[in-house]
Design a protein around this motif. Structure first.
Motif, mmCIF file in Angstrom:
data_model
loop_
_atom_site.group_PDB
_atom_site.id
_atom_site.type_symbol
_atom_site.label_atom_id
_atom_site.label_comp_id
_atom_site.label_asym_id
_atom_site.label_seq_id
_atom_site.Cartn_x
_atom_site.Cartn_y
_atom_site.Cartn_z
ATOM 1 N N HIS A 299 5.706 -10.926 -12.337
ATOM 2 C CA HIS A 299 6.899 -10.212 -11.906
ATOM 3 C C HIS A 299 7.844 -11.206 -11.236
ATOM 4 O O HIS A 299 7.444 -11.934 -10.317
ATOM 5 C CB HIS A 299 6.548 -9.111 -10.916
ATOM 6 C CG HIS A 299 5.703 -8.019 -11.481
ATOM 7 N ND1 HIS A 299 6.215 -7.025 -12.279
ATOM 8 C CD2 HIS A 299 4.362 -7.768 -11.359
ATOM 9 C CE1 HIS A 299 5.243 -6.201 -12.629
ATOM 10 N NE2 HIS A 299 4.114 -6.629 -12.090
ATOM 11 N N PRO B 48 8.167 -9.218 -7.313
ATOM 12 C CA PRO B 48 7.045 -8.274 -7.152
ATOM 13 C C PRO B 48 7.299 -7.183 -6.125
ATOM 14 O O PRO B 48 6.614 -6.159 -6.132
ATOM 15 C CB PRO B 48 5.888 -9.180 -6.728
ATOM 16 C CG PRO B 48 6.527 -10.406 -6.155
ATOM 17 C CD PRO B 48 7.786 -10.595 -6.939
ATOM 18 N N PHE B 49 8.278 -7.384 -5.239
ATOM 19 C CA PHE B 49 8.573 -6.378 -4.216
ATOM 20 C C PHE B 49 9.176 -5.107 -4.820
ATOM 21 O O PHE B 49 9.239 -4.080 -4.153
ATOM 22 C CB PHE B 49 9.512 -6.959 -3.162
ATOM 23 C CG PHE B 49 8.918 -8.092 -2.384
ATOM 24 C CD1 PHE B 49 8.071 -7.843 -1.309
ATOM 25 C CD2 PHE B 49 9.173 -9.409 -2.734
ATOM 26 C CE1 PHE B 49 7.514 -8.882 -0.591
ATOM 27 C CE2 PHE B 49 8.615 -10.460 -2.015
ATOM 28 C CZ PHE B 49 7.782 -10.197 -0.946
ATOM 29 N N TYR C 67 3.581 -5.033 -1.666
ATOM 30 C CA TYR C 67 3.154 -6.363 -2.098
ATOM 31 C C TYR C 67 2.814 -7.212 -0.877
ATOM 32 O O TYR C 67 3.566 -7.235 0.101
ATOM 33 C CB TYR C 67 4.261 -7.034 -2.912
ATOM 34 C CG TYR C 67 3.863 -8.370 -3.474
ATOM 35 C CD1 TYR C 67 2.814 -8.490 -4.392
ATOM 36 C CD2 TYR C 67 4.524 -9.537 -3.092
ATOM 37 C CE1 TYR C 67 2.444 -9.717 -4.903
ATOM 38 C CE2 TYR C 67 4.170 -10.770 -3.601
ATOM 39 C CZ TYR C 67 3.124 -10.860 -4.502
ATOM 40 O OH TYR C 67 2.752 -12.084 -5.010
ATOM 41 N N ASP C 68 1.692 -7.956 -0.957
ATOM 42 C CA ASP C 68 1.245 -8.751 0.189
ATOM 43 C C ASP C 68 1.014 -10.211 -0.170
ATOM 44 O O ASP C 68 0.363 -10.943 0.575
ATOM 45 C CB ASP C 68 -0.038 -8.145 0.778
ATOM 46 C CG ASP C 68 -0.253 -8.546 2.230
ATOM 47 O OD1 ASP C 68 0.735 -8.584 2.994
ATOM 48 O OD2 ASP C 68 -1.413 -8.828 2.607
ATOM 49 N N THR D 143 -1.342 -9.889 -4.908
ATOM 50 C CA THR D 143 -2.091 -8.801 -4.273
ATOM 51 C C THR D 143 -1.151 -7.727 -3.753
ATOM 52 O O THR D 143 -0.180 -8.022 -3.062
ATOM 53 C CB THR D 143 -2.942 -9.336 -3.101
ATOM 54 O OG1 THR D 143 -3.871 -10.317 -3.601
ATOM 55 C CG2 THR D 143 -3.721 -8.216 -2.423
ATOM 56 N N TRP D 144 -1.462 -6.493 -4.121
ATOM 57 C CA TRP D 144 -0.778 -5.328 -3.564
ATOM 58 C C TRP D 144 -1.771 -4.568 -2.696
ATOM 59 O O TRP D 144 -2.982 -4.612 -2.933
ATOM 60 C CB TRP D 144 -0.268 -4.414 -4.672
ATOM 61 C CG TRP D 144 0.993 -4.876 -5.324
ATOM 62 C CD1 TRP D 144 2.253 -4.432 -5.096
ATOM 63 C CD2 TRP D 144 1.128 -5.887 -6.331
ATOM 64 N NE1 TRP D 144 3.165 -5.107 -5.880
ATOM 65 C CE2 TRP D 144 2.498 -6.005 -6.649
ATOM 66 C CE3 TRP D 144 0.212 -6.722 -6.999
ATOM 67 C CZ2 TRP D 144 2.973 -6.897 -7.595
ATOM 68 C CZ3 TRP D 144 0.682 -7.618 -7.932
ATOM 69 C CH2 TRP D 144 2.057 -7.704 -8.222
ATOM 70 N N SER E 3 1.303 3.523 -10.911
ATOM 71 C CA SER E 3 2.212 2.385 -10.802
ATOM 72 C C SER E 3 2.961 2.177 -12.107
ATOM 73 O O SER E 3 2.485 2.561 -13.189
ATOM 74 C CB SER E 3 1.434 1.112 -10.448
ATOM 75 O OG SER E 3 2.279 -0.021 -10.407
ATOM 76 N N TYR F 78 9.814 -0.864 1.853
ATOM 77 C CA TYR F 78 8.713 -1.747 2.218
ATOM 78 C C TYR F 78 8.254 -1.486 3.647
ATOM 79 O O TYR F 78 7.054 -1.390 3.920
ATOM 80 C CB TYR F 78 9.137 -3.205 2.061
ATOM 81 C CG TYR F 78 7.986 -4.178 2.161
ATOM 82 C CD1 TYR F 78 7.260 -4.525 1.035
ATOM 83 C CD2 TYR F 78 7.618 -4.738 3.384
ATOM 84 C CE1 TYR F 78 6.189 -5.411 1.117
ATOM 85 C CE2 TYR F 78 6.562 -5.616 3.479
ATOM 86 C CZ TYR F 78 5.843 -5.947 2.341
ATOM 87 O OH TYR F 78 4.773 -6.807 2.448
#
Length: 340
Positions: free
Chosen positions: A15, A18-19, A42-43, A47-48, A66, A238
């Motif tokens: 992506h 990715p956010f 998103y982290d 990883t989400w 998703s 977020y």
């Protein structure tokens, strides 16, 4: 029970941003009760996470949805929720269902709001470190304060030239977006900022201190994304996704919100942000607007009507003034039914 648990999901889809991936989860208790539409976030490093706080003891199961096929339809590991053993943690802070002029936790424990404004607390934690931060919060707790009023981010304007150097916290050590406040990348958030902020939230939650969290501030020289853009929405979603599992949250759209009214000549943006928060908050935390109109004390604006309670900033020269104002507001309470 009432404590946050993170589910981590790895995704290998590439992506560019990715956010902007939409990830949500629904959790079902063995009794059939559900917590639905809980957003993930998103982290970093592919990883989400979905941050979940069960409200009932017993077995919970969860499944994701998703727009990323690799994150869609994932069955999350079942969890067994055990009894809460922290007396300071009492669920989600809200309006007392039996008396709408009072606050109460979702377990029925009454709550009387006694707040301490520490707008720059996030910056203090970044610079002073976790140990000093905890000592400061312990002191506030010992003095009887049960709420911290703070910003997610502010850039300048909360230190004074005459302050000792160790009391200077602006500009903060970490910016909320990638890049800098002068040259921000509003398509990406600074994950190190939020991981540091997690420590603030986690400790205050464990102590039962409510966080009156102002998602934006309008008078501290922050270069926010252009309003009503995809980047603007991403930031708001977020923050709500990452911190709604903490039952001690109160959402505030903006510190000094009257600046938005002065700029836009209407409350449309604030009303849209209130709707965005509520649409994305599976735990239905309280929402308010700090100073929706300049010097609007005692009146009710369109933004106030849409809030769960009114949050006005008032200055008096003597302590008795606050008592008189509280009595006047109680006497002249409005149709909203909820004033603070």
């Amino acid at each position: 029970q009432h404590h946050a648990h993170d589910f981590a999901l790895k995704g290998d889809t590439k992506h560019e941003t990715p956010f902007f991936v939409d990830l949500r989860a629904a959790f079902t208790h063995e009794s059939g009760e559900r917590i639905e539409n809980l957003p993930g976030f998103y982290d970093g490093d592919g990883t989400w996470k979905v941050r979940f706080a069960p409200n009932l003891e017993g077995k919970w199961s969860g499944v994701t949805a998703s727009n990323d096929p690799k994150l869609d339809g994932v069955k999350l590991p079942a969890v067994e929720c055990v009894a809460n053993d922290n007396r300071a943690v009492c669920g989600v802070m809200g309006i007392d269902p039996e008396y709408s002029h009072r606050f109460a936790w979702s377990d029925g424990t009454p709550y009387i709001y006694l707040g301490f404004e520490c707008d720059w607390l996030f910056a203090y934690h970044q610079r002073a470190g976790d140990e000093k931060f905890r000592k400061a919060m312990d002191l506030l707790d010992e003095r009887g304060f049960n709420c911290i009023i703070m910003n997610v981010y502010a850039h300048l304007g909360f230190s004074r030239d005459q302050d000792p150097a160790e009391h200077f916290f602006d500009p903060p050590d970490m910016y909320v977006f990638e890049g800098t406040n002068d040259q921000p990348d509003h398509s990406r958030l600074n994950l190190e900022f939020f991981k540091d902020f997690d420590q603030v939230m986690s400790y205050l939650h464990a102590k039962g201190i409510v966080v009156h969290l102002m998602i934006q501030v309008q008078n501290k020289e922050v270069k926010w994304p252009r309003r009503m853009t995809a980047e603007d929405d991403m930031y708001w979603r977020y923050v709500v996704a990452r911190y709604q599992a903490y039952g001690n949250i109160v959402w505030d759209t903006s510190k000094e919100s009257y600046n938005l009214l002065n700029d836009l000549a209407e409350h449309a943006y604030v009303l849209d942000r209130i709707n965005l928060i509520r649409t994305n908050d599976a735990y239905a935390h309280l929402v308010t607007v700090h100073d929706s109109e300049n010097e609007s004390w005692g009146s009710v604006s369109e933004a106030d009507e849409a809030s769960d309670f009114i949050s006005d900033q008032i200055h008096f020269g003597e302590p008795d003034g606050y008592n008189r104002e509280a009595i006047r507001r109680w006497r002249d309470r409005t149709a909203t039914g909820n004033l603070a």
